[in-house]
Design a protein around this motif. Sequence first.
Motif, PDB file in Angstrom:
ATOM      1  N   SER A  13       0.843  -1.191   0.000  1.00 31.90           N
ATOM      2  CA  SER A  13       0.000   0.000   0.000  1.00 31.90           C
ATOM      3  C   SER A  13       0.885   1.249   0.000  1.00 31.90           C
ATOM      4  CB  SER A  13      -0.941   0.018   1.208  1.00 31.90           C
ATOM      5  OG  SER A  13      -0.190   0.120   2.406  1.00 31.90           O
ATOM      6  N   VAL A  14       0.295   2.339  -0.448  1.00 35.61           N
ATOM      7  CA  VAL A  14       0.988   3.629  -0.452  1.00 35.61           C
ATOM      8  C   VAL A  14       0.006   4.701   0.007  1.00 35.61           C
ATOM      9  CG1 VAL A  14       2.593   3.030  -2.294  1.00 35.61           C
ATOM     10  CG2 VAL A  14       0.442   4.121  -2.863  1.00 35.61           C
ATOM     11  N   ALA A  15       0.550   5.809   0.470  1.00 30.51           N
ATOM     12  CA  ALA A  15      -0.262   6.975   0.804  1.00 30.51           C
ATOM     13  C   ALA A  15       0.212   8.107  -0.093  1.00 30.51           C
ATOM     14  CB  ALA A  15      -0.087   7.351   2.268  1.00 30.51           C
ATOM     15  N   ALA A  16      -0.713   8.877  -0.603  1.00 29.75           N
ATOM     16  CA  ALA A  16      -0.347   9.972  -1.490  1.00 29.75           C
ATOM     17  C   ALA A  16      -1.182  11.202  -1.164  1.00 29.75           C
ATOM     18  CB  ALA A  16      -0.574   9.560  -2.943  1.00 29.75           C
ATOM     19  N   MET A  17      -0.575  12.342  -1.387  1.00 33.98           N
ATOM     20  CA  MET A  17      -1.270  13.609  -1.197  1.00 33.98           C
ATOM     21  C   MET A  17      -1.679  14.119  -2.570  1.00 33.98           C
ATOM     22  SD  MET A  17      -0.973  13.951   2.071  1.00 33.98           S
ATOM     23  CE  MET A  17      -1.525  15.606   2.315  1.00 33.98           C
ATOM     24  N   ASP A  18      -2.720  14.920  -2.612  1.00 31.45           N
ATOM     25  CA  ASP A  18      -3.153  15.474  -3.898  1.00 31.45           C
ATOM     26  C   ASP A  18      -2.432  16.770  -4.245  1.00 31.45           C
ATOM     27  OD1 ASP A  18      -4.358  17.127  -2.077  1.00 31.45           O
ATOM     28  OD2 ASP A  18      -6.341  17.030  -2.972  1.00 31.45           O
ATOM     29  N   GLY A  19      -1.470  17.126  -3.435  1.00 35.33           N
ATOM     30  CA  GLY A  19      -0.691  18.327  -3.689  1.00 35.33           C
ATOM     31  C   GLY A  19       0.622  18.266  -2.933  1.00 35.33           C
ATOM     32  N   ILE A  20       1.367  19.332  -2.971  1.00 30.54           N
ATOM     33  CA  ILE A  20       2.642  19.386  -2.268  1.00 30.54           C
ATOM     34  C   ILE A  20       2.352  19.522  -0.778  1.00 30.54           C
ATOM     35  CG2 ILE A  20       4.761  20.726  -1.970  1.00 30.54           C
ATOM     36  CD1 ILE A  20       4.474  21.467  -4.968  1.00 30.54           C
ATOM     37  N   PHE A  21       3.045  18.711   0.014  1.00 23.91           N
ATOM     38  CA  PHE A  21       2.804  18.655   1.453  1.00 23.91           C
ATOM     39  C   PHE A  21       3.992  19.229   2.206  1.00 23.91           C
ATOM     40  CE2 PHE A  21       2.724  16.168   5.491  1.00 23.91           C
ATOM     41  CZ  PHE A  21       1.575  16.719   6.002  1.00 23.91           C
ATOM     42  N   GLY A  22       4.106  20.515   2.210  1.00 20.73           N
ATOM     43  CA  GLY A  22       5.134  21.186   2.986  1.00 20.73           C
ATOM     44  C   GLY A  22       6.543  20.987   2.468  1.00 20.73           C
ATOM     45  N   CYS A  23       7.464  21.567   3.174  1.00 20.44           N
ATOM     46  CA  CYS A  23       8.885  21.480   2.867  1.00 20.44           C
ATOM     47  C   CYS A  23       9.346  20.033   3.036  1.00 20.44           C
ATOM     48  CB  CYS A  23       9.648  22.398   3.821  1.00 20.44           C
ATOM     49  SG  CYS A  23      11.430  22.278   3.719  1.00 20.44           S
ATOM     50  N   PRO A  24      10.145  19.513   2.115  1.00 22.32           N
ATOM     51  CA  PRO A  24      10.591  18.132   2.226  1.00 22.32           C
ATOM     52  C   PRO A  24      11.680  17.905   3.275  1.00 22.32           C
ATOM     53  CG  PRO A  24      11.596  19.136   0.320  1.00 22.32           C
ATOM     54  CD  PRO A  24      10.629  20.147   0.887  1.00 22.32           C
ATOM     55  N   HIS A  25      12.197  18.959   3.857  1.00 20.34           N
ATOM     56  CA  HIS A  25      13.245  18.820   4.854  1.00 20.34           C
ATOM     57  C   HIS A  25      12.640  18.463   6.202  1.00 20.34           C
ATOM     58  CE1 HIS A  25      14.797  21.387   1.632  1.00 20.34           C
ATOM     59  NE2 HIS A  25      15.820  20.565   1.749  1.00 20.34           N
ATOM     60  N   GLU A  26      13.322  17.583   6.928  1.00 19.06           N
ATOM     61  CA  GLU A  26      12.760  17.029   8.150  1.00 19.06           C
ATOM     62  C   GLU A  26      13.338  17.675   9.401  1.00 19.06           C
ATOM     63  OE1 GLU A  26      11.870  12.641  10.012  1.00 19.06           O
ATOM     64  OE2 GLU A  26      12.615  12.823   7.982  1.00 19.06           O
TER      65      GLU A  26
END
Length: 71
Positions: A28-41
């Motif tokens: 399974s995978v989870a996906a967002m329908d748009g950009i979800f914030g800055c990719p830096h953690e």
Amino acid sequence: MPKTGDLRRDEAVIAEIVAFLRENDVKSVAAMDGIFGCPHEEGIDYPVGEAYPHCSYWNGRNRFTGKLEAD
């Protein structure tokens, strides 16, 4: 790469992702329908409680809404 520069809609990129998922027997995978914030953690790429210094767009923005937050 598509003319828009949006790799999320590039058929070759999507095909590579699907192949990777199949090769790794992903269930399974989870996906967002748009950009979800800055990719830096936080806590890994920059200290907890601070903003990532090289990502001026997301500094001060809500990760979920993308809207600027009041100080």
